[in-house]
Design a protein around this motif. Structure first.
Motif, mmCIF file in Angstrom:
data_model
loop_
_atom_site.group_PDB
_atom_site.id
_atom_site.type_symbol
_atom_site.label_atom_id
_atom_site.label_comp_id
_atom_site.label_asym_id
_atom_site.label_seq_id
_atom_site.Cartn_x
_atom_site.Cartn_y
_atom_site.Cartn_z
ATOM 1 N N ALA A 32 0.831 -1.204 0.000
ATOM 2 C CA ALA A 32 0.000 0.000 0.000
ATOM 3 C C ALA A 32 0.864 1.252 0.000
ATOM 4 C CB ALA A 32 -0.919 -0.008 1.224
ATOM 5 N N GLY A 33 0.478 2.214 -0.820
ATOM 6 C CA GLY A 33 1.173 3.486 -0.868
ATOM 7 C C GLY A 33 2.404 3.502 -1.754
ATOM 8 N N ALA A 34 2.788 2.370 -2.327
ATOM 9 C CA ALA A 34 3.997 2.313 -3.144
ATOM 10 C C ALA A 34 3.794 2.958 -4.512
ATOM 11 C CB ALA A 34 4.450 0.869 -3.319
ATOM 12 N N GLU A 35 2.613 2.873 -5.053
ATOM 13 C CA GLU A 35 2.313 3.431 -6.364
ATOM 14 C C GLU A 35 1.045 4.287 -6.313
ATOM 15 O OE1 GLU A 35 4.494 -0.389 -7.266
ATOM 16 O OE2 GLU A 35 2.815 0.079 -6.005
ATOM 17 N N GLN A 36 0.925 5.138 -7.334
ATOM 18 C CA GLN A 36 -0.326 5.876 -7.528
ATOM 19 C C GLN A 36 -1.368 4.850 -7.954
ATOM 20 O OE1 GLN A 36 -0.035 8.671 -10.768
ATOM 21 N NE2 GLN A 36 -2.221 9.080 -10.777
ATOM 22 N N VAL A 37 -2.605 5.002 -7.514
ATOM 23 C CA VAL A 37 -3.687 4.093 -7.897
ATOM 24 C C VAL A 37 -4.722 4.876 -8.692
ATOM 25 C CG1 VAL A 37 -5.525 2.570 -7.075
ATOM 26 C CG2 VAL A 37 -3.335 2.633 -5.874
ATOM 27 N N VAL A 38 -5.096 4.324 -9.848
ATOM 28 C CA VAL A 38 -6.125 4.923 -10.691
ATOM 29 C C VAL A 38 -7.265 3.910 -10.791
ATOM 30 C CG1 VAL A 38 -6.707 5.774 -12.994
ATOM 31 C CG2 VAL A 38 -4.443 6.249 -12.022
ATOM 32 N N HIS A 39 -8.463 4.323 -10.382
ATOM 33 C CA HIS A 39 -9.633 3.448 -10.448
ATOM 34 C C HIS A 39 -10.317 3.623 -11.798
ATOM 35 C CE1 HIS A 39 -9.338 2.478 -6.189
ATOM 36 N NE2 HIS A 39 -8.994 3.746 -6.029
ATOM 37 N N MET A 40 -10.646 2.497 -12.422
ATOM 38 C CA MET A 40 -11.309 2.515 -13.727
ATOM 39 C C MET A 40 -12.454 1.510 -13.716
ATOM 40 S SD MET A 40 -8.028 2.313 -16.313
ATOM 41 C CE MET A 40 -9.053 2.440 -17.781
ATOM 42 N N THR A 41 -13.393 1.708 -14.633
ATOM 43 C CA THR A 41 -14.432 0.712 -14.868
ATOM 44 C C THR A 41 -14.438 0.359 -16.347
ATOM 45 O OG1 THR A 41 -16.157 2.379 -15.209
ATOM 46 C CG2 THR A 41 -15.914 1.488 -12.971
ATOM 47 N N ALA A 42 -14.869 -0.859 -16.615
ATOM 48 C CA ALA A 42 -15.028 -1.334 -17.992
ATOM 49 C C ALA A 42 -16.441 -1.877 -18.115
ATOM 50 C CB ALA A 42 -14.014 -2.430 -18.304
ATOM 51 N N LYS A 43 -17.160 -1.405 -19.132
ATOM 52 C CA LYS A 43 -18.483 -1.946 -19.439
ATOM 53 C C LYS A 43 -18.712 -1.761 -20.926
ATOM 54 C CE LYS A 43 -21.231 2.173 -18.576
ATOM 55 N NZ LYS A 43 -22.360 2.755 -17.910
ATOM 56 N N ARG A 44 -19.674 -2.500 -21.443
ATOM 57 C CA ARG A 44 -19.949 -2.367 -22.875
ATOM 58 C C ARG A 44 -20.182 -0.924 -23.209
ATOM 59 N NH1 ARG A 44 -24.213 -7.109 -24.369
ATOM 60 N NH2 ARG A 44 -22.765 -8.828 -24.168
#
Length: 125
Positions: A32-44
């Protein structure tokens, strides 16, 4: 005969280890905290967000949730490929090594507008 069985078993174990090891790269556990985190979603037939700006050399974890079905995620120019399972979060680690704009897209057919399921990663200095 015993030697052939031993060698065969060793080859199978090495091949299995390489296959599992390659998959772990895309979904590796990261402190935890080692990298930047980007949240994404995938849908049709879309990724949200469809454009992501990253810094060259800075490690990033893309946490991608497939909302409706299985999808794929591929950035050929950055050597990234992952399977996205419906209802699960897939963690993809990227350390961009050059600046530029790189297209990502779904590479698992998901319907008539599958070819439109794409986005961009913009890597800046």
């Amino acid at each position: 005969m015993k030697r052939i069985i031993t060698v065969t078993a060793l080859v199978v174990l090495v091949a299995f280890g390489m296959a599992v090891g390659g998959h772990r790269f895309a979904t590796a556990a990261v402190p935890a905290g080692a990298e930047q985190v980007v949240h994404m979603t995938a849908k049709r037939f879309e990724y949200t967000p469809s454009e992501i700006t990253l810094k060259k050399g800075v490690p990033v974890i893309l946490e991608i949730t497939a909302l409706d079905r299985d999808h794929g995620f591929k950035i050929p120019e950055l050597g990234v490929r992952a399977d996205l399972k419906s209802g699960e979060v897939t963690r993809v680690r990227i350390v961009p090594d050059r600046t530029g704009t790189f297209e990502f897209r779904c590479d698992v057919f998901c319907g008539d507008h599958h070819e439109d399921m794409a986005g961009e990663i913009v890597v800046v200095d």
